[in-house]
Design a protein around this motif. Structure first.
Motif, PDB file in Angstrom:
ATOM      1  N   LEU A 318       0.829  -1.199   0.000  1.00 29.13           N
ATOM      2  CA  LEU A 318       0.000   0.000   0.000  1.00 29.13           C
ATOM      3  C   LEU A 318       0.866   1.252   0.000  1.00 29.13           C
ATOM      4  CD1 LEU A 318      -2.820  -1.008   2.534  1.00 29.13           C
ATOM      5  CD2 LEU A 318      -2.977  -0.890   0.045  1.00 29.13           C
ATOM      6  N   ALA A 319       1.948   1.224   0.771  1.00 27.25           N
ATOM      7  CA  ALA A 319       2.838   2.386   0.816  1.00 27.25           C
ATOM      8  C   ALA A 319       3.453   2.638  -0.555  1.00 27.25           C
ATOM      9  CB  ALA A 319       3.935   2.169   1.869  1.00 27.25           C
ATOM     10  N   GLN A 320       3.843   1.572  -1.240  1.00 28.04           N
ATOM     11  CA  GLN A 320       4.415   1.726  -2.569  1.00 28.04           C
ATOM     12  C   GLN A 320       3.384   2.257  -3.561  1.00 28.04           C
ATOM     13  OE1 GLN A 320       5.966  -2.146  -3.495  1.00 28.04           O
ATOM     14  NE2 GLN A 320       7.710  -1.957  -2.089  1.00 28.04           N
ATOM     15  N   ALA A 321       2.110   1.926  -3.339  1.00 25.66           N
ATOM     16  CA  ALA A 321       1.042   2.403  -4.222  1.00 25.66           C
ATOM     17  C   ALA A 321       0.516   3.776  -3.800  1.00 25.66           C
ATOM     18  CB  ALA A 321      -0.107   1.398  -4.254  1.00 25.66           C
ATOM     19  N   GLY A 322       1.041   4.323  -2.684  1.00 29.28           N
ATOM     20  CA  GLY A 322       0.576   5.617  -2.206  1.00 29.28           C
ATOM     21  C   GLY A 322      -0.821   5.573  -1.624  1.00 29.28           C
ATOM     22  N   MET A 323      -1.190   4.448  -1.010  1.00 31.01           N
ATOM     23  CA  MET A 323      -2.531   4.273  -0.452  1.00 31.01           C
ATOM     24  C   MET A 323      -2.428   3.979   1.036  1.00 31.01           C
ATOM     25  SD  MET A 323      -4.273   1.840  -3.396  1.00 31.01           S
ATOM     26  CE  MET A 323      -5.923   1.927  -2.672  1.00 31.01           C
ATOM     27  N   ASP A 324      -3.512   4.286   1.759  1.00 32.15           N
ATOM     28  CA  ASP A 324      -3.626   3.842   3.139  1.00 32.15           C
ATOM     29  C   ASP A 324      -4.704   2.770   3.210  1.00 32.15           C
ATOM     30  OD1 ASP A 324      -6.026   5.178   2.922  1.00 32.15           O
ATOM     31  OD2 ASP A 324      -5.432   6.865   4.201  1.00 32.15           O
ATOM     32  N   TRP A 325      -4.953   2.254   4.420  1.00 31.25           N
ATOM     33  CA  TRP A 325      -5.912   1.164   4.561  1.00 31.25           C
ATOM     34  C   TRP A 325      -7.316   1.593   4.131  1.00 31.25           C
ATOM     35  CZ3 TRP A 325      -4.859  -3.759   4.944  1.00 31.25           C
ATOM     36  CH2 TRP A 325      -3.660  -4.179   5.495  1.00 31.25           C
ATOM     37  N   ASP A 326      -7.734   2.799   4.521  1.00 26.29           N
ATOM     38  CA  ASP A 326      -9.091   3.251   4.184  1.00 26.29           C
ATOM     39  C   ASP A 326      -9.279   3.342   2.672  1.00 26.29           C
ATOM     40  OD1 ASP A 326      -9.808   3.408   6.840  1.00 26.29           O
ATOM     41  OD2 ASP A 326      -9.289   5.528   7.038  1.00 26.29           O
ATOM     42  N   ALA A 327      -8.250   3.879   1.973  1.00 30.25           N
ATOM     43  CA  ALA A 327      -8.345   3.978   0.516  1.00 30.25           C
ATOM     44  C   ALA A 327      -8.404   2.592  -0.113  1.00 30.25           C
ATOM     45  CB  ALA A 327      -7.156   4.765  -0.028  1.00 30.25           C
ATOM     46  N   TYR A 328      -7.623   1.671   0.443  1.00 28.03           N
ATOM     47  CA  TYR A 328      -7.640   0.303  -0.077  1.00 28.03           C
ATOM     48  C   TYR A 328      -9.001  -0.354   0.135  1.00 28.03           C
ATOM     49  CZ  TYR A 328      -7.055  -4.726  -0.050  1.00 28.03           C
ATOM     50  OH  TYR A 328      -7.230  -6.070  -0.266  1.00 28.03           O
ATOM     51  N   PHE A 329      -9.552  -0.225   1.363  1.00 29.62           N
ATOM     52  CA  PHE A 329     -10.852  -0.829   1.643  1.00 29.62           C
ATOM     53  C   PHE A 329     -11.921  -0.275   0.708  1.00 29.62           C
ATOM     54  CE2 PHE A 329      -9.332  -1.464   6.261  1.00 29.62           C
ATOM     55  CZ  PHE A 329      -8.759  -2.670   5.919  1.00 29.62           C
ATOM     56  N   SER A 330     -11.858   1.036   0.439  1.00 30.60           N
ATOM     57  CA  SER A 330     -12.829   1.655  -0.455  1.00 30.60           C
ATOM     58  C   SER A 330     -12.708   1.101  -1.865  1.00 30.60           C
ATOM     59  CB  SER A 330     -12.638   3.180  -0.460  1.00 30.60           C
ATOM     60  OG  SER A 330     -13.524   3.794  -1.377  1.00 30.60           O
ATOM     61  N   ALA A 331     -11.465   0.980  -2.359  1.00 33.95           N
ATOM     62  CA  ALA A 331     -11.247   0.494  -3.718  1.00 33.95           C
ATOM     63  C   ALA A 331     -11.585  -0.990  -3.852  1.00 33.95           C
ATOM     64  CB  ALA A 331      -9.798   0.736  -4.137  1.00 33.95           C
ATOM     65  N   ALA A 332     -11.336  -1.773  -2.783  1.00 35.00           N
ATOM     66  CA  ALA A 332     -11.561  -3.213  -2.838  1.00 35.00           C
ATOM     67  C   ALA A 332     -12.974  -3.600  -2.431  1.00 35.00           C
ATOM     68  CB  ALA A 332     -10.556  -3.930  -1.929  1.00 35.00           C
ATOM     69  N   GLY A 333     -13.776  -2.641  -1.980  1.00 33.43           N
ATOM     70  CA  GLY A 333     -15.137  -2.952  -1.566  1.00 33.43           C
ATOM     71  C   GLY A 333     -15.211  -3.704  -0.258  1.00 33.43           C
ATOM     72  N   VAL A 334     -14.238  -3.475   0.642  1.00 32.34           N
ATOM     73  CA  VAL A 334     -14.217  -4.126   1.951  1.00 32.34           C
ATOM     74  C   VAL A 334     -14.919  -3.231   2.966  1.00 32.34           C
ATOM     75  CG1 VAL A 334     -12.748  -5.060   3.779  1.00 32.34           C
ATOM     76  CG2 VAL A 334     -12.057  -5.270   1.384  1.00 32.34           C
ATOM     77  N   ASP A 335     -15.813  -3.817   3.764  1.00 31.14           N
ATOM     78  CA  ASP A 335     -16.633  -3.032   4.686  1.00 31.14           C
ATOM     79  C   ASP A 335     -15.817  -2.380   5.796  1.00 31.14           C
ATOM     80  OD1 ASP A 335     -18.870  -3.692   3.232  1.00 31.14           O
ATOM     81  OD2 ASP A 335     -19.351  -5.441   4.462  1.00 31.14           O
ATOM     82  N   SER A 336     -14.881  -3.128   6.388  1.00 37.26           N
ATOM     83  CA  SER A 336     -14.151  -2.602   7.542  1.00 37.26           C
ATOM     84  C   SER A 336     -12.869  -3.388   7.756  1.00 37.26           C
ATOM     85  CB  SER A 336     -15.011  -2.692   8.811  1.00 37.26           C
ATOM     86  OG  SER A 336     -15.283  -4.061   9.116  1.00 37.26           O
ATOM     87  N   ARG A 337     -12.019  -2.881   8.632  1.00 32.60           N
ATOM     88  CA  ARG A 337     -10.791  -3.592   8.980  1.00 32.60           C
ATOM     89  C   ARG A 337     -11.121  -4.909   9.670  1.00 32.60           C
ATOM     90  NH1 ARG A 337      -5.244  -2.461   9.599  1.00 32.60           N
ATOM     91  NH2 ARG A 337      -4.284  -4.492   9.960  1.00 32.60           N
ATOM     92  N   GLU A 338     -12.174  -4.909  10.479  1.00 36.69           N
ATOM     93  CA  GLU A 338     -12.562  -6.140  11.163  1.00 36.69           C
ATOM     94  C   GLU A 338     -12.937  -7.226  10.159  1.00 36.69           C
ATOM     95  OE1 GLU A 338     -13.621  -3.155  11.928  1.00 36.69           O
ATOM     96  OE2 GLU A 338     -12.585  -2.868  13.856  1.00 36.69           O
ATOM     97  N   ALA A 339     -13.699  -6.830   9.116  1.00 35.48           N
ATOM     98  CA  ALA A 339     -14.097  -7.800   8.094  1.00 35.48           C
ATOM     99  C   ALA A 339     -12.885  -8.310   7.324  1.00 35.48           C
ATOM    100  CB  ALA A 339     -15.106  -7.162   7.134  1.00 35.48           C
ATOM    101  N   TYR A 340     -11.959  -7.394   7.046  1.00 34.31           N
ATOM    102  CA  TYR A 340     -10.731  -7.781   6.336  1.00 34.31           C
ATOM    103  C   TYR A 340      -9.917  -8.769   7.162  1.00 34.31           C
ATOM    104  CZ  TYR A 340      -5.991  -7.297   4.436  1.00 34.31           C
ATOM    105  OH  TYR A 340      -4.745  -7.553   3.932  1.00 34.31           O
ATOM    106  N   ASP A 341      -9.725  -8.471   8.453  1.00 36.42           N
ATOM    107  CA  ASP A 341      -8.939  -9.343   9.325  1.00 36.42           C
ATOM    108  C   ASP A 341      -9.588 -10.715   9.469  1.00 36.42           C
ATOM    109  OD1 ASP A 341      -7.059  -7.372   9.684  1.00 36.42           O
ATOM    110  OD2 ASP A 341      -7.857  -6.686  11.609  1.00 36.42           O
ATOM    111  N   ALA A 342     -10.911 -10.734   9.597  1.00 33.56           N
ATOM    112  CA  ALA A 342     -11.619 -12.016   9.752  1.00 33.56           C
ATOM    113  C   ALA A 342     -11.463 -12.868   8.495  1.00 33.56           C
ATOM    114  CB  ALA A 342     -13.095 -11.770  10.054  1.00 33.56           C
ATOM    115  N   ASP A 343     -11.588 -12.236   7.338  1.00 29.29           N
ATOM    116  CA  ASP A 343     -11.445 -12.965   6.077  1.00 29.29           C
ATOM    117  C   ASP A 343     -10.011 -13.463   5.911  1.00 29.29           C
ATOM    118  OD1 ASP A 343     -12.570 -13.793   3.450  1.00 29.29           O
ATOM    119  OD2 ASP A 343     -11.079 -12.395   2.659  1.00 29.29           O
ATOM    120  N   MET A 344      -9.046 -12.624   6.274  1.00 34.48           N
ATOM    121  CA  MET A 344      -7.643 -13.005   6.186  1.00 34.48           C
ATOM    122  C   MET A 344      -7.349 -14.197   7.094  1.00 34.48           C
ATOM    123  SD  MET A 344      -4.604 -12.099   4.907  1.00 34.48           S
ATOM    124  CE  MET A 344      -4.666 -10.345   4.566  1.00 34.48           C
TER     125      MET A 344
END
Length: 505
Positions: A318-344
């Protein structure tokens, strides 16, 4: 040397080890040799200081501490080999007793691979989708080819959805132009919504040399999330003209003389791809069936370490792409960090279970890996990574990943053998031709035209992946003149796609 093994759980053991003092002679020798080079004693040459003098100078406790640090890893490794323990991590070591001149005792707790009870594997069966190519799928592929041969023609009117415009962009925040916030001569298809929020609304209705200003949130950088003022200026407006779908188009876009022949070739390619998809689907369903049938405990610490590693790797991407977690979640259609962590976590646990199951099957069937297996997989992986086999092998060696690679090849081979013995039928009840799913050596595409239908890599039933067919991005600009040779269009890669790899172990 005495050792006992205590099971602390299905995936963790404690080794209790006692080492007679005589077995530490080698460790003492190495420690005294090193101290003799470091400690200077008047009257003695370097390296010739007697051991008893070294004990006096540095202190016996210091000597014993260094002996323990030297001896414990060697003794631990020897006990692990003798007892055929399969550690999954570094051990937690505790020295419990040092009787100078008598005994060294210590314990080592470590995560280990679980002992699995395998069911009968001789009557496995899976069902896969039918190989059916519809006219609509052929139409889609032909339409994609048609898009590639579209022509752009300038028009003297305002921009509409579907037009291609050449635009200049200037972004400002609080009246100051942002660094890297401007561009010129960018080609953009109106109505696709692929660049930034508000751009389509601003461009619609603008003619050449007209401008408009709109507000759009910044997706990356130090000011990510803040609303910037963006001025867009249209430099030209062009409309896309598609060629007629006739025999002339077929002869221009391919080696075929008629549209009917071209469609027949597309049908053949799609059928080949769907056969490969059957192999991939059969592999995945077989693994799912094994995980549902076999109880597989998972070491929590192993999962935690893997999650930590993947999180750090994702943060770097993400740092190399110039993105933060919120921008990534928005682009990937992920609801929240909790949902991302659970899926991971779910992905990691399934990956670990799969490895344990395949290792157990490989052990039970005494699967071995030879040089031909390794060479074939190195060539296949090198081709997937777009490097030479020599470069890929060098990367494995430099990263100290050879042992892990060999283990993965063994698992792949075990799954391939099991899949060969599995009954595979399609949704209509027909037996699937196993010959089409059998392991193949590295091969080139059957012809240059097959590049759009299949990747030229080694495919085994255990690892076959369904390649894409003519997946040109819809937002790719058409050419402005007829190309001289047919080329394969490469889809654009979005930063948000990086997390798709998290499903693999």
């Amino acid at each position: 040397m005495k050792s006992t093994i205590e099971n602390l759980g299905p995936t963790r053991v404690r080794l209790a080890i006692e080492v007679p003092w005589g077995d530490l002679d080698h460790a003492f020798g190495e420690v005294y040799k090193e101290l003799g080079r470091q400690v200077k004693v008047p009257g003695f040459r370097p390296g010739k200081v007697p051991n008893r003098i070294l004990d006096q100078r540095v202190g016996r406790p210091v000597v014993l501490e260094q002996v323990v640090q030297h001896a414990v890893p060697e003794v631990y490794s020897e006990v692990v080999r003798e007892n055929q323990v399969r550690p999954l991590s570094q051990p937690d070591v505790e020295v419990t007793r040092i009787d100078d001149g008598d005994t060294l005792a210590f314990t080592a707790e470590v995560d280990v691979a679980p002992q699995l009870e395998l069911p009968e594997l001789d009557s496995l069966a899976v069902t896969v989708d039918d190989v059916e190519v519809t006219d609509e799928e052929i139409d889609t592929q032909v339409s994609t080819m048609r898009e590639r041969f579209a022509m752009l023609t300038g028009v003297e009117r305002a921009a509409e959805d579907g037009d291609f415009v050449s635009i200049d962009l200037v972004a400002t925040l609080d009246g100051a132009e942002l660094e890297d916030g401007s561009t010129s001569g960018m080609s953009y298809e109106v109505g696709t919504g692929t660049l930034m929020d508000g751009l389509d609304e601003a461009v619609r209705g603008l003619s050449a040399d007209e401008s408009a200003t709109f507000t759009s949130p910044l997706l990356s950088g130090d000011n990510a999330g803040e609303a910037a003022e963006v001025t867009v200026t249209v430099r030209s407006v062009k409309t896309k003209e598609l060629p007629e779908l006739d025999d002339e188009f077929a002869s221009t876009a391919s080696e075929f003389d008629t549209l009917e022949e071209l469609r027949g070739d597309v049908r053949t390619r799609l059928s080949r791809v769907k056969v490969l998809q059957q192999g991939s689907q059969a592999r995945d369903k077989l693994v799912e069936q094994l995980l549902e049938t076999i109880e597989v405990p998972v070491p929590e610490k192993l999962v935690e370490r893997e999650l930590e590693w993947r999180t750090r790797a994702m943060e770097q991407e993400l740092a190399q792409a110039g993105m933060d977690w919120d921008a990534y979640f928005s682009a990937a259609g992920v609801d929240s960090r909790e949902a991302y962590d659970a899926d991971m976590k779910s992905n990691v646990e399934n990956a670990v279970r799969t490895q344990f199951v395949l290792d157990a099957i490989a052990d039970a069937r005494e699967v071995t890996v030879d040089n031909d297996d390794l060479s074939a997989q190195i060539m296949a992986q090198a081709q997937r990574n777009r490097v030479s086999p020599e470069q890929y092998a060098q990367q494995l060696q430099q990263g100290n990943n050879i042992a892990d690679f060999v283990a993965d090849v063994r698992r792949t081979k075990a799954l391939a053998q099991l899949l060969e013995q599995t009954t595979i039928t399609d949704a209509s009840g027909n037996a699937v031709d196993l010959e089409a799913l059998a392991p193949k050596t590295v091969r080139a595409a059957e012809s240059a035209e097959d590049e759009d239908a299949a990747e030229s890599v080694e495919e085994t039933p255990a690892e076959a992946e369904a390649p894409a067919v003519d997946e040109a991005p819809v937002d790719e600009a058409p050419v402005e003149e007829t190309p001289k040779a047919k080329k394969k269009a490469a889809p654009k890669k979005k930063a948000a796609a990086a997390a798709e790899d998290d499903a693999e172990a």
